[in-house]
Enzyme design. Structure first.
Site, PDB file in Angstrom:
ATOM      1  CB  CYS A  81      61.449  56.562  26.848  1.00 48.86           C
ATOM      2  SG  CYS A  81      61.381  58.242  26.213  1.00 48.86           S
ATOM      3  NE  ARG A  90      63.627  62.120  22.830  1.00 46.96           N
ATOM      4  CZ  ARG A  90      63.923  63.261  22.240  1.00 46.96           C
ATOM      5  NH1 ARG A  90      64.875  63.312  21.330  1.00 46.96           N
ATOM      6  NH2 ARG A  90      63.288  64.379  22.569  1.00 46.96           N
ATOM      7  CG  ASN A 105      58.624  55.208  30.575  1.00 44.65           C
ATOM      8  OD1 ASN A 105      58.120  55.799  29.626  1.00 44.65           O
ATOM      9  ND2 ASN A 105      58.052  54.169  31.157  1.00 44.65           N
ATOM     10  CB  ILE A 110      37.662  50.109  18.073  1.00 45.34           C
ATOM     11  CG1 ILE A 110      37.734  49.729  19.548  1.00 45.34           C
ATOM     12  CG2 ILE A 110      39.008  50.505  17.532  1.00 45.34           C
ATOM     13  CD1 ILE A 110      38.555  48.473  19.795  1.00 45.34           C
ATOM     14  CB  SER A 133      42.900  57.105  28.223  1.00 48.32           C
ATOM     15  OG  SER A 133      43.375  56.971  29.551  1.00 48.32           O
ATOM     16  N   GLY A 134      40.388  58.106  29.543  1.00 41.49           N
ATOM     17  CA  GLY A 134      39.573  58.334  30.734  1.00 41.49           C
ATOM     18  C   GLY A 134      39.845  57.358  31.849  1.00 41.49           C
TER      19      GLY A 134
END
EC number: 6.3.5.4
Length: 637
Positions: free
Chosen positions: A2, A50, A75, A292, A364-365
């Site tokens: 958020c 939100r 958040n 990508i 993610s890494g």
């Protein structure tokens, strides 16, 4: 995930304007497109945007305690909220929702400011407790989620997830901080706790801030957590591999809790591949993976991502991005609110854009290189540090300072011939040398770039002071641990986390980082450095742990990085745009730069006489920031 915002009267109980509060809350509508609400009472205004991820029907904010005396805006995600809820229920606390937001609120009621020690996750939140006339703010330990604040001249505190919340307030004065400019042209970002503006700050990672109405002066942020590099774990390597694998799997599993579609980024690098492998072990269906690729083979890792996708039978999506994908400059300037020169923000933006078509949450890494010694620069620093430790500082300065001055800067030459930077670093202490290696523009280049007037405004300040201050608090003199600690305080928070947060939130995508779990990071900090860099190989124990789960070519190929062909862009399709930006009236009239040096950099780069790609890109992004400033002044004179 958020966006939060708020106003607080530090001295009285003025009633804030509802339209103003709605406006500053809505400038970050991209962070939370699902719902918006504000709460106003005398002296306090809280706003929330939100993005629904957990408890879709009942998790609205601002969220109140049962007697409405305490209210929170939040958040992030607290991954251990279910365990905490059970503990709080055993203490007699009653819950009306299934959200982690209410768990934080009840934790405040139970444990006060100490509640942050119980939270495992990424978060930035503010709690208004009317009973204590106290506004409490907190940010997660690794700085995954942002929190900005400023005190205005009339005694109003304004805060928000993004800097644009602060600048949207009509009473905020946009005076640029010269030290932030020096930090930016050194590092390519403005490190915490500074912002580009003198009167706005970022709450540092792992800190809280408690505001009490009527207090005579602004409070000081309080550190509640810091990574401790003890390096004293006696564990055998085989056992370390097994425990690391188990810890990563547990961290990943915690981050797979969601009531919306969930997937992962898969770049083809070691860290994202390891996260996907761990997810595959927990998922009851194929993991959604997003990647990508680039049409330039020099920057394309998609074949390695496909190897991992095939190995773990993921639902893999790939999009190819053109190598001339540079039309985001103005968009990035708006997203980051202050100068930000990491050009990998472009592919990061694109992969977030692509992922959001398929998922709402992506793992993610990020953080693996910092925690486990993965960067090539770490190995180079260790080699330099070995040489530094063999000679006294005075002797090194006597020998290497002249060599550093006299040796030519040969950007065009093979890497082994580019000794100027190494000679300069050998004449420095460890923190100063690491800053030197991390600088996008070295001190001598910055000195030539700046105008005499701007140098006077700096008052002698140099960006390396920040690294030296962090080094003094690191609690270790181990060469690798010291620079890992500095990276946790600067690069990871200011560059990596900032880049991912803004790029993902631009598309209302939540990104979770299991390799930044604070319990995992602290355990890794107990391992001796030989487990991280061994035989010239970075992330040694991590790679060995994942050998059964990942292809050898993914684990042990040279690190490519998520980069773009800047030098070629700036001599080719971006050459005219670069020249117009760097030599614009805005830049020349700013009083910050030496005009002759700007002309020299542009000419030398375009003629192939020098590689000024990093510096010119930083200048372009700074011009884009100034252009936003101009537009804001025109819209709200």
């Amino acid at each position: 995930m958020c966006g939060i915002s708020g106003l607080f009267d530090l001295q009285g109980t003025r009633l804030f304007d509802a339209a103003l509060m709605a406006r500053i809350n809505d400038v970050q509508a991209h962070r939370g497109p699902d719902e918006a609400d504000v709460h106003l009472e005398p002296g306090v205004a809280l706003g929330h945007r939100r993005l629904s991820v957990i408890d879709l029907s009942m998790g609205q904010q601002p969220l109140f305690s049962e007697d409405r005396s305490v209210v929170i805006v939040f958040n992030g995600e607290v991954y251990n909220f279910q365990t905490l809820r059970q503990e709080l229920e055993a203490l007699g606390h009653r819950f009306r929702t299934r959200s982690d937001t209410e768990v934080i609120l009840q934790a405040w009621l139970a444990w006060g400011e100490a509640c942050v020690h119980r939270l495992r996750g990424m978060f930035a939140f503010a709690i208004w407790d009317r009973r204590q006339q106290t506004l409490f703010m907190a940010r997660d330990r690794l700085g995954v989620k942002p929190l900005h604040y400023a005190v205005l001249a009339d005694g109003t505190l304004v805060f928000g997830s993004e800097l644009k919340v602060i600048t949207a307030h009509p009473r905020f004065v946009r005076t640029i901080d010269p030290r932030a400019v020096e930090d930016y042209f050194s590092l390519g970002y403005v490190p915490d706790p500074r912002s580009i503006y003198r009167d706005a700050q970022k709450l540092p990672a792992g800190h809280t801030l408690t505001w009490r109405r009527g207090q005579p002066k602004a409070p000081t942020p309080q550190c509640y957590w810091d990574v401790q590099f003890t390096l004293d774990n006696p564990i055998a390597e085989a056992d370390a591999q097994a425990e690391l694998l188990a810890r990563v799997k547990e961290s990943v599993k915690l981050r797979m809790i969601a009531d919306v579609p969930l997937g992962a980024f898969l770049s083809g690098g070691v860290d994202s591949s390891a996260v996907v492998a761990a997810m595959a072990g927990h998922a009851g269906q194929p993991v959604r993976t997003c990647a990508i690729g680039f049409d330039d083979p020099q920057f394309n890792e998609s074949e390695f991502a496909q190897m991992v996708a095939d190995r773990h039978r993921t639902d893999h999506r790939l999009e190819i991005v053109g190598s001339d994908d540079f039309d985001l400059i103005d968009r990035l300037a708006h997203l980051y609110d202050e100068p930000f020169a990491d050009s990998s923000a472009i592919p990061t933006y694109r992969v977030c854009q692509m992922a959001r078509k398929h998922v709402t949450v992506a793992l993610s890494g990020d953080g693996g290189d910092e925690a486990m010694g993965g960067y090539r620069r770490y190995r180079m620093h260790l080699a330099e540090e070995s040489a530094r430790q063999s000679l006294p500082l005075g002797l090194r300065q006597m020998v290497f300072n002249p060599l550093g001055r006299l040796y030519p800067k040969m950007d065009w030459a093979p890497r082994f011939m580019r000794a100027k930077t190494t000679f300069q670093a050998l004449a420095m202490d460890a923190a100063q040398a690491y800053h030197h290696s991390m600088s996008r523009l070295r001190a001598d280049a910055r000195s030539r770039l700046y105008s005499d007037g701007f140098k006077r405004a700096l008052g002698g300040y140099q960006s390396q002071e920040l690294f030296q201050a962090h080094a003094s608090r690191a609690g270790t003199d181990d060469p690798l641990a010291l620079i890992q600690y500095i990276d946790f305080k600067t690069w990871l928070v200011g560059d990596i986390n900032t880049k991912v947060d803004r790029a993902s939130m631009a598309h209302s995508l939540e990104v979770r980082e299991p390799l930044m779990d604070h319990e995992l990071v602290q355990w890794l900090a107990t391992l001796p450095s030989r487990h991280k860099i061994h035989g010239g190989e970075g992330k040694h124990v991590f790679k060995k742990a994942f050998e059964p789960l990942l292809p050898h070519d993914v684990l042990y190929r040279p690190k490519m990085g998520f980069s773009v062909p800047l030098a070629r862009w700036l001599r080719g399709p971006l050459a005219q745009r670069m020249q117009q930006a760097v030599l614009s009236d805005r830049m020349l009239d700013s009083g910050l730069f030496d005009a002759a040096e700007l002309h020299r950099w542009v000419k030398a780069h375009q003629q192939g006489l020098a590689d000024h790609a990093d510096g010119l890109w930083m200048l372009m992004m700074f011009d884009a920031f100034l252009r936003l400033q101009e537009r804001a002044v025109q819209d709200h004179p």
